[in-house]
Design an enzyme around this catalytic site. Structure first.
Site, PDB file in Angstrom:
ATOM      1  N   HIS A 177       0.833  -1.201   0.000  1.00 40.34           N
ATOM      2  CA  HIS A 177       0.000   0.000   0.000  1.00 40.34           C
ATOM      3  C   HIS A 177       0.869   1.253   0.000  1.00 40.34           C
ATOM      4  O   HIS A 177       2.053   1.206   0.319  1.00 40.34           O
ATOM      5  CB  HIS A 177      -0.933   0.031   1.217  1.00 40.34           C
ATOM      6  CG  HIS A 177      -0.233  -0.251   2.519  1.00 40.34           C
ATOM      7  ND1 HIS A 177       0.554   0.665   3.153  1.00 40.34           N
ATOM      8  CD2 HIS A 177      -0.187  -1.363   3.284  1.00 40.34           C
ATOM      9  CE1 HIS A 177       1.042   0.132   4.265  1.00 40.34           C
ATOM     10  NE2 HIS A 177       0.623  -1.095   4.364  1.00 40.34           N
ATOM     11  N   LYS A 189      -6.861   4.704  -4.612  1.00 37.54           N
ATOM     12  CA  LYS A 189      -6.634   4.937  -3.180  1.00 37.54           C
ATOM     13  C   LYS A 189      -5.622   3.932  -2.620  1.00 37.54           C
ATOM     14  O   LYS A 189      -5.724   2.725  -2.888  1.00 37.54           O
ATOM     15  CB  LYS A 189      -7.976   4.795  -2.458  1.00 37.54           C
ATOM     16  CG  LYS A 189      -7.921   5.204  -1.011  1.00 37.54           C
ATOM     17  CD  LYS A 189      -8.534   6.543  -0.774  1.00 37.54           C
ATOM     18  CE  LYS A 189      -8.671   6.801   0.715  1.00 37.54           C
ATOM     19  NZ  LYS A 189      -8.284   8.146   1.081  1.00 37.54           N
ATOM     20  N   GLY A 222      -0.342  -2.581  15.510  1.00 39.02           N
ATOM     21  CA  GLY A 222      -1.111  -2.328  14.286  1.00 39.02           C
ATOM     22  C   GLY A 222      -1.983  -3.525  13.942  1.00 39.02           C
ATOM     23  O   GLY A 222      -3.134  -3.376  13.524  1.00 39.02           O
ATOM     24  N   ARG A 281      -3.515  14.197   5.515  1.00 45.07           N
ATOM     25  CA  ARG A 281      -4.393  15.285   5.924  1.00 45.07           C
ATOM     26  C   ARG A 281      -4.366  16.452   4.936  1.00 45.07           C
ATOM     27  O   ARG A 281      -3.321  16.780   4.375  1.00 45.07           O
ATOM     28  CB  ARG A 281      -3.977  15.809   7.303  1.00 45.07           C
ATOM     29  CG  ARG A 281      -4.003  14.770   8.406  1.00 45.07           C
ATOM     30  CD  ARG A 281      -5.347  14.720   9.131  1.00 45.07           C
ATOM     31  NE  ARG A 281      -6.367  14.088   8.323  1.00 45.07           N
ATOM     32  CZ  ARG A 281      -6.589  12.774   8.284  1.00 45.07           C
ATOM     33  NH1 ARG A 281      -5.876  11.971   9.009  1.00 45.07           N
ATOM     34  NH2 ARG A 281      -7.543  12.283   7.516  1.00 45.07           N
TER      35      ARG A 281
END
Ligand SMILES: [Fe+2]
Length: 575
Positions: free
Chosen positions: A29, A54, A201, A427
């Site tokens: 990812h 994404k 995690g 963000r």
């Protein structure tokens, strides 16, 4: 190489002017790339923003091309290309050893996952070939860096702390789960590593899956849901702190198979079906997951201070995106100062990898204070105007975009705000944002229904003028990256209800005039109109899509949603 004319980066020794490309490419990812010159980031972008996939895990051709195009640097001028993962097989060897020793269950799911991982890491070695195929043969040196070292440098080198403990906490690295480092005067000393699969995690991801969300992606949702839950559920059988470490139960180690879910279901009842109603018991479990994770992170922070003797703390790794736990570490008084690298997940690994050549021969990495994350692509007014005209969109020119935007927001409008260079990291920090009035208690619902189409319990964040933060936030500290949760002062919660969570918390971005004058000006104009130096800020994207990168994507998102207006560069588009 040529000699650097200034010696400020690394003591008083002349440094070569070094151009280094950092890459994250794990085939899992968040592929990304950055380009640095003399240790300074010139450009950085995640592949997903350009490919529009994404968390894109593909080789980051587009991100690398964007790095080169923006800087005008040719592939042949790169001194180093540094990947934030070891070359081949370190993780697979570790997994095999764990299974053979009985520390990690052998089953079909785990063997299949190990083989997939091996294939992935083998391809990682071929990242060099992938680079050459697209960008041609170069004299560039290729490096494959230990994953947690790359994370650790990505936090320490941008913290501005000479002396700091550095904690890396992620789902998994090649073979690492958590690690502690001590940064001093530009050097990093490895203190300890907790190996996979003893992973915070993983713990969080398994319960995220149990609660009906996507593991390693939707942990935000569990964190947002947690304040609606009641204390009571005890998860110590799945994760407990223990001496100088923590212990994740073997019962969570069956991959994402039904076996793991069966372990949790035996204790807490049936798993939540995705998209189904959320019951109180789900909220209570979310509370317990967050609370247990916070306990473990506070424990690690205490250990970090004790083992390094430093009261500064740097955090990186995907678990460090848990803003609530980060805020608790700071407010606990365990540390004096904290720096959480805003791209704490694997996209940020490229930042650390790119700097590893500085460590050659006992050298030092440069240590600077990161003031902003505006490292991505930008579009000038000419390009924006051309795009608007090509789509035959009616628009007007705004002499003062900040004042116009502030006036619209004060009038109850939801606006798209597309300005300057795109943010690096997850963000939106006032350059690719959707903005609205935080004073309206119904604004969360309005933005959710009209724009974000996301779960109603997830809070939106405030952007606050730095100089006014103390008035609104308890123990206000510099928080330019929205990665530390803090408490809104009780008397202010009714003033900015749309950005205050149910437990009185918020995830503020403090905005300094020197760092982002245009965005600061918008909030200042909003204050002049309303008396409140705060706007609601959420990322400029639709649910499930990456944040917009180009004018075309901004325009498409604007017209695909219920936003009222779009301020794009100097141009205003209204519906
Ligand atoms: Fe990682």
């Amino acid at each position: 190489m040529v000699l650097c004319p200034k010696a400020e980066c690394n003591g008083d020794v002349d440094l070569p002017l070094m151009i280094s490309l950092g890459v994250n490419y794990s085939q899992m990812h968040d592929s990304s790339a950055c380009i640095t010159r003399d240790g300074e980031v010139l450009f950085a972008v995640a592949e997903e923003r350009l490919s529009r996939v994404k968390h894109d895990a593909a080789f980051p051709y587009l991100a690398i091309r964007a790095c080169l195009d923006f800087t005008g640097i040719k592939p042949g001028e790169l001194d180093f290309v540094c990947f934030g993962w070891p070359r081949v097989g370190a993780g697979t060897r570790h997994d095999a050893k764990c299974m053979l020793s009985g520390a990690y269950p052998i089953n079909y799911v785990n063997v299949a996952s190990m083989m997939k991982r091996y294939a992935s890491m083998t391809s990682q070695g071929s990242g060099e070939r992938a680079f050459h195929r697209t960008f041609g043969a170069t004299r560039t040196k290729f490096r494959f860096v230990d994953h947690h070292l790359a994370h650790a440098i990505s936090a320490y080198s941008y913290s501005g702390f000479d002396d700091s403990a550095i904690l890396v906490i992620d789902g998994r690295g090649a073979w690492e789960a958590s690690s502690l480092w001590h940064g001093r005067n530009g050097t990093l000393e490895h203190v300890w590593t907790i190996p996979w699969p003893n992973s915070l995690g993983l713990f969080y991801a398994q319960f995220t899956s149990y609660l009906g969300f996507a593991p390693y992606s939707d942990e935000w949702k569990v964190m947002g849901l947690a304040p609606y839950g009641k204390p009571g559920a005890d998860l110590r059988e799945f994760l407990k702190v223990d001496g100088d470490s923590y212990r994740v139960s073997n019962r969570l180690l069956f991959g994402n198979s039904s076996s793991t879910m069966a372990q949790i279901e035996a204790r807490f009842g049936p798993r939540r079906v995705p998209e189904s109603d959320i019951e109180q018991r789900h909220k209570d479990i979310a509370f317990a997951v967050q609370d247990t994770c916070e306990t473990a992170m506070l424990h690690l922070a205490r250990i970090a201070v004790r083992r390094t003797g430093s009261r500064n703390l740097c955090l990186a790794g995907g678990v460090a995106l848990n803003s609530k736990a980060n805020g608790k570490i700071l407010s606990s008084g365990i540390v004096d100062r904290i720096f959480v690298q805003p791209a704490a997940g694997d996209d940020g690994v490229c930042l650390g990898a790119a700097l590893t050549p500085f460590l050659d021969g006992g050298g030092k990495v440069p240590v600077r204070e990161m003031r902003d994350a505006y490292w991505g692509p930008q579009s000038c007014d000419a390009e924006i105007e051309r795009t608007l005209r090509s789509y035959k969109i009616r628009f007007s020119h705004a002499d003062d975009p900040a004042a116009v935007a502030a006036s619209l927001i004060a009038g109850g409008k939801m606006i798209g705000w597309f300005q300057g260079r795109m943010e690096f990291g997850p963000r939106a920090l006032g350059n690719r944002s959707i903005l609205a009035d935080p004073r309206d208690p119904k604004m969360t619902e309005k933005v959710n229904n009209a724009v974000k189409f996301r779960e109603p319990w997830r809070p939106f964040a405030p952007s606050i003028l730095r100089e006014s933060a103390e008035k609104y936030i308890e123990s206000a500290t510099d928080s330019p990256f929205m990665i530390l949760t803090a408490q809104v002062r009780p008397e202010m919660r009714a003033v900015i209800p749309a950005v205050t969570h149910v437990d009185g918390s918020a995830r503020p971005q403090t905005v300094e005039r020197e760092v982002n004058p245009l965005y600061w000006g918008l909030i200042r104009s909003f204050e002049e109109l309303t008396g409140v130096p705060v706007v609601m800020n959420t990322s400029f994207n639709l649910r499930g899509e990456p944040i917009v990168a180009t004018p075309t994507e901004a325009i498409r998102t604007f017209f695909s949603s219920g936003m009222d207006a779009l301020m794009i560069g100097s141009f205003l588009v209204e519906k």
